[in-house]
Design an enzyme around this catalytic site. Sequence first.
Site, PDB file in Angstrom:
ATOM      1  N   ASP A  30       0.875  -1.079  -0.057  1.00 13.15           N
ATOM      2  CA  ASP A  30      -0.137   0.064   0.029  1.00 13.15           C
ATOM      3  C   ASP A  30       1.028   1.272  -0.102  1.00 13.15           C
ATOM      4  O   ASP A  30       2.098   1.180   0.397  1.00 13.15           O
ATOM      5  CB  ASP A  30      -0.898  -0.142   1.279  1.00 13.15           C
ATOM      6  N   LYS A  35      -0.504   2.838   7.434  1.00  9.43           N
ATOM      7  CA  LYS A  35      -1.220   1.868   7.236  1.00  9.43           C
ATOM      8  C   LYS A  35      -0.213   0.533   7.136  1.00  9.43           C
ATOM      9  O   LYS A  35      -0.699  -0.569   7.903  1.00  9.43           O
ATOM     10  CB  LYS A  35      -2.279   1.794   5.860  1.00  9.43           C
ATOM     11  N   ARG A 149     -18.627  -8.798   3.051  1.00 10.14           N
ATOM     12  CA  ARG A 149     -19.383  -7.836   4.019  1.00 10.14           C
ATOM     13  C   ARG A 149     -18.418  -7.413   5.055  1.00 10.14           C
ATOM     14  O   ARG A 149     -17.739  -8.366   5.816  1.00 10.14           O
ATOM     15  CB  ARG A 149     -20.810  -8.561   4.419  1.00 10.14           C
ATOM     16  N   LYS A 204     -20.550  -8.211  -9.985  1.00 15.26           N
ATOM     17  CA  LYS A 204     -20.586  -7.450  -8.696  1.00 15.26           C
ATOM     18  C   LYS A 204     -21.229  -6.197  -8.387  1.00 15.26           C
ATOM     19  O   LYS A 204     -22.145  -5.967  -7.577  1.00 15.26           O
ATOM     20  CB  LYS A 204     -19.242  -6.988  -8.524  1.00 15.26           C
ATOM     21  N   LEU A 250     -34.284  -7.440   4.164  1.00 10.88           N
ATOM     22  CA  LEU A 250     -35.497  -6.802   4.183  1.00 10.88           C
ATOM     23  C   LEU A 250     -35.861  -6.348   5.566  1.00 10.88           C
ATOM     24  O   LEU A 250     -36.928  -5.989   6.000  1.00 10.88           O
ATOM     25  CB  LEU A 250     -36.725  -7.945   3.847  1.00 10.88           C
ATOM     26  N   GLY A 253     -35.677   0.515   7.838  1.00  9.94           N
ATOM     27  CA  GLY A 253     -35.051   1.207   8.712  1.00  9.94           C
ATOM     28  C   GLY A 253     -34.266   2.473   8.181  1.00  9.94           C
ATOM     29  O   GLY A 253     -34.856   3.102   7.195  1.00  9.94           O
ATOM     30  N   CYS A 260     -19.760   0.898  -0.188  1.00  6.48           N
ATOM     31  CA  CYS A 260     -19.867  -0.078  -1.451  1.00  6.48           C
ATOM     32  C   CYS A 260     -21.486   0.253  -1.873  1.00  6.48           C
ATOM     33  O   CYS A 260     -21.521   0.841  -3.176  1.00  6.48           O
ATOM     34  CB  CYS A 260     -20.007  -1.441  -1.104  1.00  6.48           C
ATOM     35  N   LYS A 263     -22.249   4.206  -3.374  1.00  7.06           N
ATOM     36  CA  LYS A 263     -21.254   4.521  -4.441  1.00  7.06           C
ATOM     37  C   LYS A 263     -21.635   3.495  -5.686  1.00  7.06           C
ATOM     38  O   LYS A 263     -21.403   3.927  -7.009  1.00  7.06           O
ATOM     39  CB  LYS A 263     -19.926   4.810  -4.198  1.00  7.06           C
TER      40      LYS A 263
HETATM   41  C1  UDX Z   1     -22.038  -5.030   0.640  1.00  7.91           C
HETATM   42  C2  UDX Z   1     -22.563  -6.437   0.073  1.00  7.91           C
HETATM   43  O1  UDX Z   1     -23.083  -6.936   0.935  1.00  7.91           O
HETATM   44  C3  UDX Z   1     -21.249  -7.010  -0.095  1.00  7.91           C
HETATM   45  O2  UDX Z   1     -21.695  -8.351  -0.900  1.00  7.91           O
HETATM   46  C4  UDX Z   1     -20.267  -6.255  -1.235  1.00  7.91           C
HETATM   47  O3  UDX Z   1     -19.039  -6.983  -1.299  1.00  7.91           O
HETATM   48  C5  UDX Z   1     -20.064  -4.951  -0.553  1.00  7.91           C
HETATM   49  O4  UDX Z   1     -21.096  -4.209  -0.243  1.00  7.91           O
HETATM   50  P1  UDX Z   1     -21.245  -4.186   3.165  1.00  7.91           P
HETATM   51  O5  UDX Z   1     -21.118  -2.479   2.613  1.00  7.91           O
HETATM   52  O6  UDX Z   1     -20.270  -4.683   3.982  1.00  7.91           O
HETATM   53  O7  UDX Z   1     -21.520  -4.908   2.072  1.00  7.91           O
HETATM   54  O8  UDX Z   1     -22.817  -4.006   3.874  1.00  7.91           O
HETATM   55  P2  UDX Z   1     -24.126  -4.957   3.995  1.00  7.91           P
HETATM   56  O9  UDX Z   1     -24.093  -5.599   5.044  1.00  7.91           O
HETATM   57  O10 UDX Z   1     -24.406  -5.097   2.586  1.00  7.91           O
HETATM   58  O11 UDX Z   1     -24.811  -3.750   4.377  1.00  7.91           O
HETATM   59  C6  UDX Z   1     -25.223  -2.437   3.705  1.00  7.91           C
HETATM   60  C7  UDX Z   1     -26.179  -1.419   4.147  1.00  7.91           C
HETATM   61  O12 UDX Z   1     -27.344  -1.876   4.100  1.00  7.91           O
HETATM   62  C8  UDX Z   1     -25.783  -1.048   5.760  1.00  7.91           C
HETATM   63  O13 UDX Z   1     -25.918   0.309   5.913  1.00  7.91           O
HETATM   64  C9  UDX Z   1     -27.027  -1.909   6.445  1.00  7.91           C
HETATM   65  O14 UDX Z   1     -27.405  -1.193   7.683  1.00  7.91           O
HETATM   66  C10 UDX Z   1     -28.129  -1.781   5.412  1.00  7.91           C
HETATM   67  N1  UDX Z   1     -29.053  -2.799   5.624  1.00  7.91           N
HETATM   68  C11 UDX Z   1     -28.762  -3.916   5.375  1.00  7.91           C
HETATM   69  C12 UDX Z   1     -30.466  -2.395   5.631  1.00  7.91           C
HETATM   70  O15 UDX Z   1     -30.687  -1.291   5.826  1.00  7.91           O
HETATM   71  N2  UDX Z   1     -31.224  -3.433   5.771  1.00  7.91           N
HETATM   72  C13 UDX Z   1     -31.121  -4.790   5.675  1.00  7.91           C
HETATM   73  O16 UDX Z   1     -31.951  -5.541   5.632  1.00  7.91           O
HETATM   74  C14 UDX Z   1     -29.833  -5.125   5.359  1.00  7.91           C
END
Ligand code: UDX
Length: 433
Positions: A30, A35, A149, A204, A250, A253, A260, A263
């Site tokens: 990096d 880091k 995740r 993706k 589902l 909230g 991720c 964006k």
């Molecule tokens: C996500 C994808 O899940 C993952 O596969 C990808 O590689 C990167 O982006 P991540 O950003 O770590 O992963 O978070 P994720 O667990 O997907 O949650 C995303 C957001 O959605 C969070 O802010 C979470 O609070 C929200 N969320 C998730 C909801 O509001 N409701 C849900 O039912 C699930």
Amino acid sequence: MRISVIGCGYLGAVHAACMAELGHEVIGIDVDQHKIDTLAAGRAPFFEPGLPELLTSAIGSGRLSFSTDIAAAAGAAVHFVAVGTPQLGDSNAADLRYVNEAIAALLPVLRPDDVVAGKSTVPVGTAARLAAIVEPTGATLAWNPEFLREGFAVQDTVAPDRLVYGVRPGDEASVAALDAVYAAALANDTPRIVTDYATAELVKVSANAFLATKISFINAMAEVAEATGADVTQLADAIGYDARIGRRFLNAGLGFGGGCLPKDIRGFMARAEELGVDQALTFLREVDAINLRRRDRMVELATEVVGGDVAGKRIAVLGLAFKPDSDDVRDSPALDVAVKLAELGAIVTATDPEAVETSRRLRPELTYVSTAEDAVAGADAVLLLTEWSQYRELDPVALTSLVSVPAILDGRNCLDPALWRAAGFSYRALGRP
Ligand code: UDX
């Protein structure tokens, strides 16, 4: 196998540590000296359960090291590119600067038959462009998207639910190299899809678009529930029993945030526009809008609960990270709501088990405390904005003596309304009476 990982952020650091743990010899690279020093000392530069232990063990085994010098990648058979692709400041499109720089830096160290495996989330068409730059060295390029995740990154890397390799048609050598990297997962029957570059890139972004859509769908239902007195959590349970729909993702909230989903859907729309297929993704604009509306609704609800004007009111904010088990506040709905309320003149006191420091760096103007008890002291309303288990388990009876007015706003539909009401709290939530 010798592996290099270029970019040691949330994705690269976890990938490097997991690959070393699986028995490969890994160099993580990096440009950020701090880091690299942190990682080399066996410490994780961000909060990710299980990562510190993995770093200590992999570094101790001698199989994992870190460097800021790209020359250290020489001799690796597979070079993973795991740098960030943030949203550009002035548009929805992804900023490919770091990917381009990583590939350019790698060129002098590449040997014929090396494989460059892109992991970063990129606009469709990027891999084909980069392949033309890489191939003159005799190396090949594969695109190997990552689905991890945050909070479950170690588990998702060691035991992914699928592997996707985008390669040039007929490039068996890259497939064999990636198979060797992922031998442990493949031995456990992890599904593997070998495809072309464009499909791998699209897998993706379309996966993230689908997940974002699922969340915004249920949040749209929450809006309708609010207008009708229905309960979106029961609605989600009921439709979720249909196996074609499924209950996961589902949870209505405050909606999605993080580095991720937001964006990626915006970058996907920007790319679709360039390709002349913007109509195909117009719905994602609505997905984004529904998602952002939830934050405004939370501010509205807080305003209503404190009597019509938040100015001068003491608001406790529990949770700042974009989701539990993370210190990531990139595009965090929770931090956004806290900032909006403070801008309206509320006296906001915020806390989070892990994300206070990351929030402070981004939003130094807010007042932060380290415990929920300190945050709620004297509060006119308590907002639960990130569903950390320690907040879900809070005892409302114990809090009644700390707050000024017993009012709880459940931004993640994660509390038992009956329990809080029985303790004397007024309970309000998004999409739930
Ligand atoms: C996500 C994808 O899940 C993952 O596969 C990808 O590689 C990167 O982006 P991540 O950003 O770590 O992963 O978070 P994720 O667990 O997907 O949650 C995303 C957001 O959605 C969070 O802010 C979470 O609070 C929200 N969320 C998730 C909801 O509001 N409701 C849900 O039912 C699930």
